[in-house]
Design a protein around this motif. Structure first.
Motif, PDB file in Angstrom:
ATOM      1  N   ILE A 201      12.015  -2.928   1.814  1.00 51.22           N
ATOM      2  CA  ILE A 201      10.587  -2.458   1.952  1.00 51.22           C
ATOM      3  C   ILE A 201      10.001  -3.682   1.371  1.00 51.22           C
ATOM      4  O   ILE A 201       9.003  -4.698   1.626  1.00 51.22           O
TER       5      ILE A 201
ATOM      6  N   GLN B  12       1.239  -9.156   9.550  1.00 43.94           N
ATOM      7  CA  GLN B  12       1.237 -10.827   8.878  1.00 43.94           C
ATOM      8  C   GLN B  12       0.652 -11.953  10.031  1.00 43.94           C
ATOM      9  O   GLN B  12       0.769 -13.359   9.428  1.00 43.94           O
TER      10      GLN B  12
ATOM     11  N   PHE C 239       0.838  -1.104  -0.555  1.00 42.14           N
ATOM     12  CA  PHE C 239      -0.108   0.210  -0.117  1.00 42.14           C
ATOM     13  C   PHE C 239       0.622   1.535   0.158  1.00 42.14           C
ATOM     14  O   PHE C 239       2.128   1.466   0.976  1.00 42.14           O
TER      15      PHE C 239
ATOM     16  N   ASN D 180       7.986  -0.230  12.411  1.00 44.38           N
ATOM     17  CA  ASN D 180       7.036  -0.514  11.651  1.00 44.38           C
ATOM     18  C   ASN D 180       7.400  -1.827  11.297  1.00 44.38           C
ATOM     19  O   ASN D 180       6.287  -2.519  10.914  1.00 44.38           O
ATOM     20  N   PHE D 181       8.609  -2.100  11.324  1.00 40.36           N
ATOM     21  CA  PHE D 181       8.861  -3.602  10.577  1.00 40.36           C
ATOM     22  C   PHE D 181       7.707  -4.746  11.684  1.00 40.36           C
ATOM     23  O   PHE D 181       7.345  -5.618  11.464  1.00 40.36           O
TER      24      PHE D 181
ATOM     25  N   GLN E  43      -7.179   6.222   5.871  1.00 40.13           N
ATOM     26  CA  GLN E  43      -6.665   6.103   4.403  1.00 40.13           C
ATOM     27  C   GLN E  43      -6.220   4.592   3.777  1.00 40.13           C
ATOM     28  O   GLN E  43      -7.006   4.397   2.566  1.00 40.13           O
TER      29      GLN E  43
ATOM     30  N   MET F 131       8.141  -7.030   3.118  1.00 44.66           N
ATOM     31  CA  MET F 131       6.495  -7.416   2.647  1.00 44.66           C
ATOM     32  C   MET F 131       6.333  -9.339   2.372  1.00 44.66           C
ATOM     33  O   MET F 131       5.457  -9.333   1.906  1.00 44.66           O
TER      34      MET F 131
ATOM     35  N   ILE G 234       4.423  -4.437  11.310  1.00 40.65           N
ATOM     36  CA  ILE G 234       3.801  -5.148   9.980  1.00 40.65           C
ATOM     37  C   ILE G 234       4.274  -6.908  10.416  1.00 40.65           C
ATOM     38  O   ILE G 234       3.002  -7.985   9.696  1.00 40.65           O
TER      39      ILE G 234
ATOM     40  N   ASN H 163      -5.818  -3.349   3.835  1.00 42.58           N
ATOM     41  CA  ASN H 163      -5.074  -3.072   2.354  1.00 42.58           C
ATOM     42  C   ASN H 163      -3.535  -2.876   2.922  1.00 42.58           C
ATOM     43  O   ASN H 163      -2.834  -2.976   1.531  1.00 42.58           O
ATOM     44  N   SER H 164      -3.446  -2.496   3.784  1.00 47.31           N
ATOM     45  CA  SER H 164      -1.571  -1.645   4.196  1.00 47.31           C
ATOM     46  C   SER H 164      -1.329  -2.742   5.172  1.00 47.31           C
ATOM     47  O   SER H 164      -2.250  -3.348   6.429  1.00 47.31           O
ATOM     48  N   ALA H 165      -0.526  -3.320   4.947  1.00 48.06           N
ATOM     49  CA  ALA H 165       0.295  -3.979   5.846  1.00 48.06           C
ATOM     50  C   ALA H 165       0.531  -3.479   7.293  1.00 48.06           C
ATOM     51  O   ALA H 165       0.393  -4.087   8.438  1.00 48.06           O
ATOM     52  N   ILE H 166       0.967  -1.905   7.460  1.00 46.53           N
ATOM     53  CA  ILE H 166       1.626  -1.472   8.453  1.00 46.53           C
ATOM     54  C   ILE H 166      -0.677  -1.409   9.507  1.00 46.53           C
ATOM     55  O   ILE H 166      -0.677  -1.644  10.776  1.00 46.53           O
TER      56      ILE H 166
ATOM     57  N   PHE I 124       0.930   3.977   0.675  1.00 44.79           N
ATOM     58  CA  PHE I 124       1.253   4.755   2.417  1.00 44.79           C
ATOM     59  C   PHE I 124       2.595   3.969   3.259  1.00 44.79           C
ATOM     60  O   PHE I 124       2.606   4.919   4.236  1.00 44.79           O
ATOM     61  N   ASP I 125       2.319   3.076   2.869  1.00 47.38           N
ATOM     62  CA  ASP I 125       2.878   1.859   3.810  1.00 47.38           C
ATOM     63  C   ASP I 125       4.399   2.035   3.960  1.00 47.38           C
ATOM     64  O   ASP I 125       5.403   2.609   3.787  1.00 47.38           O
TER      65      ASP I 125
ATOM     66  N   GLN J 288       5.815   5.664   4.755  1.00 43.80           N
ATOM     67  CA  GLN J 288       5.806   5.760   6.083  1.00 43.80           C
ATOM     68  C   GLN J 288       7.108   4.856   6.962  1.00 43.80           C
ATOM     69  O   GLN J 288       8.222   5.414   7.564  1.00 43.80           O
ATOM     70  N   MET J 289       7.840   4.373   5.618  1.00 40.72           N
ATOM     71  CA  MET J 289       8.631   2.769   5.690  1.00 40.72           C
ATOM     72  C   MET J 289       9.075   3.577   5.854  1.00 40.72           C
ATOM     73  O   MET J 289      10.695   3.358   6.008  1.00 40.72           O
TER      74      MET J 289
ATOM     75  N   ARG K 247      -2.403   8.817  10.616  1.00 41.21           N
ATOM     76  CA  ARG K 247      -2.804   7.349  10.890  1.00 41.21           C
ATOM     77  C   ARG K 247      -3.069   7.027  12.250  1.00 41.21           C
ATOM     78  O   ARG K 247      -4.066   6.312  13.101  1.00 41.21           O
TER      79      ARG K 247
END
Lengths: 419, 152
Positions: free
Chosen positions: A414, B35, A356, B27-28, B55, A418, B31, B76-79, A358-359, A362-363, B120
């Motif tokens: 990234i 997952q 996405f 962040n990781f 968003q 993912m 994520i 739909n966003s991993a974060i 936006f991700d 941010q990353m 966010r």
């Protein structure tokens, strides 16, 4: 071609030293999330050289006064400084006369001035206005509002998969009912530089008036409004190293003179009585109220910065960054560049499969890299590509290829994460 | 997943402390948490299950479990999926009344607003609001049933 084309350039001037340029931008020298800031959000707003920041400080420390009509020394100084910027803008875009330069609050305000004043006076029911599918919302919505009010018809030039305007479609749209064509010179989402000279000539053949949205073009291309022969040209100071809250509307004198004022108030009048008010001459007719004096004064230093570095040097350096970025980004697995026009300003929009947008933003921010994500105020364009948004890196004269390497490294991390 | 809402919050605070506020690691980690959250069946990814104000797309579904509630979510966003997974972990199988009354102190403790940013944070607040609203409606419906039963 009126603009300098970096595509034919061989190499930058030997005097050009990006490290020297970087020294002039205080904001670049900081850490974000424990890493050196990499600023790739220049299409949203550029950073400001120290000279601009100092000019703001100097104005409020020494010269602050309301302009025009003042008899005292500070008012004289402030007026002179304000008008000096107008003259510098005239020279920057090669307007015929200084009175053709109107100060606004930004590109959006400039376009709204044209739709409200010219549009409401000279566009009637059944008339047609042409824009393109790659316009910023600020060059869509004011026209939609006008067309709705007047019962005029808004027509939209489609774009190709590569992100170029379909000129054949444009030619078919033009007819004797076409009263106005309002087109972006360089796209903020795709970077595409449109063939505006040809488009302007074609519009003029039908008697239509043309506005160019120069928000993205002015910092990157050599602008000559006389050679372009556009009727209006709108841009913002803050995207070209100047302060926020200052914009310009250039208009041909004969058009500006026949347009009614946009807003009523002080400055824009010659004489006011309850029976009859007469309006001031251009440009003041369109500058009601106290303008943004301090920022306009400081804008002069941004123009001087551009002139000192040289438009040619800027164009060549940015084109090198763009070419480098295109090649480097395509090596990132799953990355797809949106917008591959032959002629582009230094903007790269991209998506990564399964990530996405936006991700991504941010990353990258976690690594000190500033990019923009989303629809970039061009939702209709995103709809055409059937995407919700992109990640967009946009480069300026102070960016380096080493910074692009860091961007690519960040993106590769990234993608790996993912999986 | 077990424990009270506050016990789970305390676990999360401890886990995030290990990351020492490093933005990229955080962040990781978020994520990774996402997952691990089982994906929502496609049939649930519909407009009526989306949370407004984000968003990205966030789908949230709930089911009753006596006086408790279960939650499943996806994005739909991993974060965002990682963020909503924190809420699922905290609220899944909790009593509706406890969800309504919950004080989510872990958000400030882990400094979430600092690393996810304003947009966010607003989206995250919308998720919490949605969960609490669902819990409120469920709690009140149970109370009405109870009241009715007592009346008889």
């Amino acid at each position: 071609m009126s603009h300098f084309s970096p595509h034919s350039a061989v190499a930058a001037n030997a005097d050009f030293d990006v490290q020297e340029i970087r020294k002039q931008f205080p904001v670049l020298h900081q850490q974000v999330n424990n890493r050196p800031l990499i600023y790739f959000d220049n299409a949203a707003t550029s950073q400001k050289p120290a000279a601009v920041i100092e000019a703001l400080h100097h104005y409020y420390t020494h010269d602050n006064a309301n302009i025009h009509r003042g008899i005292h020394t500070l008012a004289e100084r402030a007026t002179a400084a304000f008008e000096a910027t107008r003259l510098a803008v005239k020279e920057l875009i090669n307007a015929r006369e200084v009175e053709e330069v109107i100060f606004t609050t930004g590109t959006t305000d400039s376009i709204n001035l044209v739709t409200s004043s010219y549009g409401r006076s000279f566009i009637q029911q059944g008339d047609e206005v042409i824009i393109s599918a790659m316009e910023h919302h600020s060059n869509i919505v004011p026209w939609q509002m006008l067309c709705e009010e007047k019962g005029a018809i808004l027509r939209v030039i489609p774009v190709t998969e590569e992100g170029e305007l379909q000129l054949e479609e444009y030619k078919k749209m033009l007819n004797e009912r076409t009263k106005f064509v309002s087109i972006v010179y360089a796209s903020n989402s795709l970077g595409t530089i449109n063939p505006v000279e040809e488009m302007i000539d074609l519009a003029h053949e039908q008697g239509a008036v043309v506005l160019l949205d120069g928000a993205q073009a002015t910092a990157h291309l050599d602008i000559d409004v006389q050679q372009l022969n556009c009727d209006f040209y709108a841009f913002s100071a803050h995207k070209m190293f100047g302060p926020t809250g200052v914009g310009v509307l250039y208009g041909k004198r004969r058009l500006l003179e026949k347009m009614p004022p946009y807003r009523g108030g002080g400055e824009m009048i010659k004489n006011v009585s309850f029976e009859k008010t007469t309006y001031n001459d251009i440009p003041y007719k369109f500058e009601a109220g106290t303008p943004n004096i301090g920022d306009t004064v400081a804008f002069l230093k941004a123009i001087e910065f551009i002139q000192q570095v040289g438009k040619k040097n800027i164009a060549v350096h940015e084109h090198q960054l763009l070419t480098y970025a295109h090649e480097a980004l395509e090596k990132v697995p799953g990355l797809k560049i949106i917008g591959k026009a032959k002629k582009k300003v230094s903007v790269v929009s991209f998506i990564i499969e399964g990530v996405f947008h936006f991700d991504i933003g941010q990353m990258l921010d976690a690594r000190g890299i500033a990019i923009r994500t989303g629809h970039h105020c061009t939702q209709p364009l995103m709809d055409i590509y059937q995407i919700e948004g992109t990640a967009r890196a946009s480069f300026s004269v102070y960016n380096t290829t080493a910074e692009i390497d860091s961007l690519v490294e960040g993106l590769q991390r990234i993608v790996k994460m993912m999986k | 997943m077990s424990g009270t809402i506050n016990e789970i919050q305390d676990e999360i605070i401890e886990e995030f402390a290990i990351l020492e506020g490093d933005a990229e690691m955080t962040n990781f980690y978020i994520i990774e948490l996402g997952q691990k959250l089982p994906p929502l069946a496609e049939k649930h990814k519909v407009e009526e299950n989306t949370i407004k104000g984000c968003q990205s797309k966030v789908w949230l579904i709930t089911a009753p479990e006596g006086e408790r509630m279960t939650f499943e979510a996806d994005s739909n966003s991993a974060i965002t999926k990682g963020l909503v997974s924190l809420l699922v972990r905290i609220f899944d199988h909790q009593k509706a009344s406890d969800i309504v009354d919950a004080d989510l102190y872990f958000i400030d403790k882990i400094g979430m607003n600092r690393f996810i940013g304003t947009q966010r944070s607003n989206g995250f607040a919308a998720m919490i609001k949605q969960i609490k609203l669902l819990a409120l409606v469920y709690r009140d419906s149970k109370e009405i049933v109870k009241t009715n039963a007592t009346d008889k």
